[in-house]
Design an enzyme around this catalytic site. Structure first.
Site, PDB file in Angstrom:
ATOM      1  CD  GLU A   1     -27.158  -3.857  20.183  1.00 12.78           C
ATOM      2  OE1 GLU A   1     -26.599  -4.561  20.297  1.00 12.78           O
ATOM      3  OE2 GLU A   1     -26.364  -3.041  20.426  1.00 12.78           O
TER       4      GLU A   1
ATOM      5  CB  CYS B   1     -13.881  -8.392  18.314  1.00  6.25           C
ATOM      6  SG  CYS B   1     -13.752  -6.835  19.545  1.00  6.25           S
TER       7      CYS B   1
ATOM      8  CB  CYS C   1      -2.557  -1.995   6.966  1.00  2.62           C
ATOM      9  SG  CYS C   1      -4.877  -1.620   6.819  1.00  2.62           S
TER      10      CYS C   1
ATOM     11  CG  ASN D   1     -20.853 -11.065  18.510  1.00  2.00           C
ATOM     12  OD1 ASN D   1     -20.963 -10.045  17.939  1.00  2.00           O
ATOM     13  ND2 ASN D   1     -19.207 -10.698  19.172  1.00  2.00           N
TER      14      ASN D   1
ATOM     15  CB  CYS E   1      -8.321   2.775   1.510  1.00  2.00           C
ATOM     16  SG  CYS E   1      -8.127   1.923   2.450  1.00  2.00           S
TER      17      CYS E   1
ATOM     18  CB  CYS F   1      -0.614  -0.410   1.267  1.00  2.00           C
ATOM     19  SG  CYS F   1      -1.293   1.305   1.581  1.00  2.00           S
TER      20      CYS F   1
HETATM   21  C1  LIG Z   1     -19.138  -6.549  18.890  1.00  2.00           C
HETATM   22  S1  LIG Z   1     -20.560  -6.108  18.652  1.00  2.00           S
HETATM   23  C2  LIG Z   1     -21.796  -7.389  18.032  1.00  2.00           C
HETATM   24  C3  LIG Z   1     -23.293  -6.848  17.113  1.00  2.00           C
HETATM   25  C4  LIG Z   1     -23.664  -7.951  16.777  1.00  2.00           C
HETATM   26  N1  LIG Z   1     -23.726  -9.338  17.200  1.00  2.00           N
HETATM   27  C5  LIG Z   1     -23.304  -8.801  15.743  1.00  2.00           C
HETATM   28  O1  LIG Z   1     -22.821  -9.303  15.301  1.00  2.00           O
HETATM   29  O2  LIG Z   1     -23.564  -7.646  14.470  1.00  2.00           O
HETATM   30  C6  LIG Z   1     -21.648  -5.648  20.303  1.00  2.00           C
HETATM   31  C7  LIG Z   1     -22.430  -5.184  19.875  1.00  2.00           C
HETATM   32  O3  LIG Z   1     -23.148  -4.688  21.624  1.00  2.00           O
HETATM   33  C8  LIG Z   1     -24.057  -3.791  22.180  1.00  2.00           C
HETATM   34  N2  LIG Z   1     -23.645  -3.155  23.722  1.00  2.00           N
HETATM   35  C9  LIG Z   1     -22.382  -2.898  23.932  1.00  2.00           C
HETATM   36  N3  LIG Z   1     -22.429  -2.491  25.176  1.00  2.00           N
HETATM   37  C10 LIG Z   1     -23.527  -3.427  25.241  1.00  2.00           C
HETATM   38  C11 LIG Z   1     -24.397  -4.141  27.208  1.00  2.00           C
HETATM   39  N4  LIG Z   1     -24.271  -3.745  28.403  1.00  2.00           N
HETATM   40  N5  LIG Z   1     -25.471  -4.488  26.847  1.00  2.00           N
HETATM   41  C12 LIG Z   1     -26.123  -4.702  25.365  1.00  2.00           C
HETATM   42  N6  LIG Z   1     -25.572  -4.395  24.271  1.00  2.00           N
HETATM   43  C13 LIG Z   1     -24.141  -3.595  24.468  1.00  2.00           C
HETATM   44  C14 LIG Z   1     -23.356  -2.478  20.578  1.00  2.00           C
HETATM   45  O4  LIG Z   1     -23.807  -1.233  20.920  1.00  2.00           O
HETATM   46  C15 LIG Z   1     -22.988  -3.727  19.469  1.00  2.00           C
HETATM   47  O5  LIG Z   1     -23.862  -3.510  18.569  1.00  2.00           O
END
Ligand SMILES: C[S@@+](CC[C@H](N)C(=O)[O-])C[C@H]1O[C@@H](n2cnc3c(N)ncnc32)[C@H](O)[C@@H]1O
Length: 402
Positions: free
Chosen positions: A287, A361, A14, A334, A96, A3
């Protein structure tokens, strides 16, 4: 992959640029395995890591706008300057290589609209100007959500008349703008967007079809940035749960999707096993973002499953709080990089829920959370390369009771 921005030292997004992709992937898996060494054992089945395309995989661009209205730059603030003493100089990253096919041409059309509307980029040093960022998301159907992040509503009326021409230009490029909004972001803070969204044109949601499931995305809802890996992540979670339920003879009737975003895991689990789902009769997603929950409910209605796939806006850390509450047969978590934390990990540990799917992640917080759930073992694990060219990775683990 090489890049020119990385080679010139003007973009550091990156850090693995130039490292052969196979080496990146092997190193990531080794790093995740090392992090999870104490939580896994010889019986843990590691599936081969899910490789991504090494370029053209990103469906979302958060572009800082610098320069002038006549000659805007869409990219980042020059990282060679100290953030506190930045003079507002930007690096243009419209070319990019991470972005999906067709997004680069769309960025040029969007820059044209900025010029036509006379939107002066926000100057971080002088705190003058109007346009802070442009945020673009591309659906698998090549449709775009385009969001102009403005300091105030003052220049909305200058932008509004340019939107039809922008939409025509984007449609002619084969990337129609299904959603166009302005996000109002008056604070001088490092966050990319503010709280208020003004709809300018098109639909309220962008349709993100994955594995034949039509998810819906609203401007402020989270969506994973690598569409192909996300498709495989959701399908894998559903397949592992279906396999585990069949092997153990444990029926999985009810599943919860905590931190569900727009419901990707929930919808995949609720699909019949014959269609690649986990055959769960009822799914419930929780969520914190009300916008994401609205979009998830809309998708559930459109898919005709609203009676058995439900969503609530709220704090996931309080799930499983009621001692006499309904207990699901499986829980997906997640969370953001900070992990689920001791409170929810403790509740899962106490819950007796037979299966947990944890998609993380951040392997460091995943490892910490797993130590707080000693009655679960990691039965299956896989690294998904959601973020090529960086040291980050998504890890999916299936936890079963010891
Ligand atoms: C890594 S993302 C995963 C979203 C979803 N599982 C996906 O696959 O797209 C984490 C999510 O957690 C939500 N989040 C953060 N803190 C939270 C909480 N205390 N309770 C519920 N949701 C939360 C965020 O808004 C976000 O949408």
């Amino acid at each position: 992959m090489h890049c020119p921005h990385f080679d010139a030292g003007e973009c550091r997004s990156c850090p693995l640029m130039g490292v052969p992709y196979g080496v990146q992937l092997a190193d990531k898996e080794a790093a995740v395995r090392a992090r999870l060494a104490e939580a896994t054992d010889a019986r843990t089945h590691w599936d081969a890591p899910a490789a991504s395309a090494e370029s053209g995989f990103r469906n979302k661009a958060k572009l800082v706008v610098t320069g002038t209205a006549a000659a805007p730059r869409l990219g980042i603030l020059d990282p060679r300057q100290h953030p506190r003493h930045h003079d507002g100089t930007g690096v243009d990253l419209r070319d990019c290589g991470l972005y999906e096919d067709g997004m680069k041409a769309a960025f040029h059309a969007i820059a044209g609209a900025v010029t036509a509307a006379g939107l002066e980029p926000y100057d971080v040093a002088a705190r003058t100007g109007e346009l802070k960022n442009v945020i673009v998301t591309r659906s698998p159907d090549r449709e775009l959500m385009v969001r102009f992040v403005l300091c105030s509503a003052d220049r909305l009326e200058a932008l509004r008349p340019e939107v039809p021409a922008l939409r025509e230009a984007l449609a002619a490029l084969g990337t129609p703008a299904a959603v166009v909004t302005a996000n109002l972001h008056p604070e001088h803070v490092a966050l990319p967007e503010g709280p208020e969204e003004v709809h300018l044109a098109g639909d309220a949601t962008l349709r993100m079809e994955l594995n034949g499931i039509g998810l819906r995305l609203r401007p402020q809802g989270f969506f994973q940035t690598n569409t192909d890996i996300t498709r495989r992540l959701y399908a894998t979670a559903a397949a592992w749960l279906a396999d585990a339920a069949a092997e153990g003879g444990t029926p999985v009737e009810r599943a919860w999707d905590l931190y569900c975003g727009v419901g990707g895991f929930a919808f995949h689990l609720a699909r019949p096993v014959a269609e690649g789902g986990a055959g769960v009769a009822e799914a419930w997603g929780l969520e914190v973002s009300a916008e994401a929950i609205e979009a998830a409910r809309e998708a559930a209605a459109e898919l005709g499953v609203a009676d058995r796939v439900r969503f609530t806006a709220g704090d996931a850390t309080t799930a499983l709080a009621a001692p006499d509450g309904t207990r699901p047969d499986a829980v997906v978590v997640n969370p953001p990089r900070r992990g689920i934390g001791a409170e929810l990990a403790g509740r899962l540990e106490e819950s007796g829920v037979p299966f947990v799917l944890y998609s993380s992640c951040n392997a460091a917080t995943l490892a910490t959370d797993l130590t707080a759930m000693p009655s679960y073992r990691v039965a299956r694990a896989q690294v998904f390369d959601m973020f090529p060219q960086t040291g980050h990775a998504e890890t999916l683990v299936l936890l079963t009771r010891r």
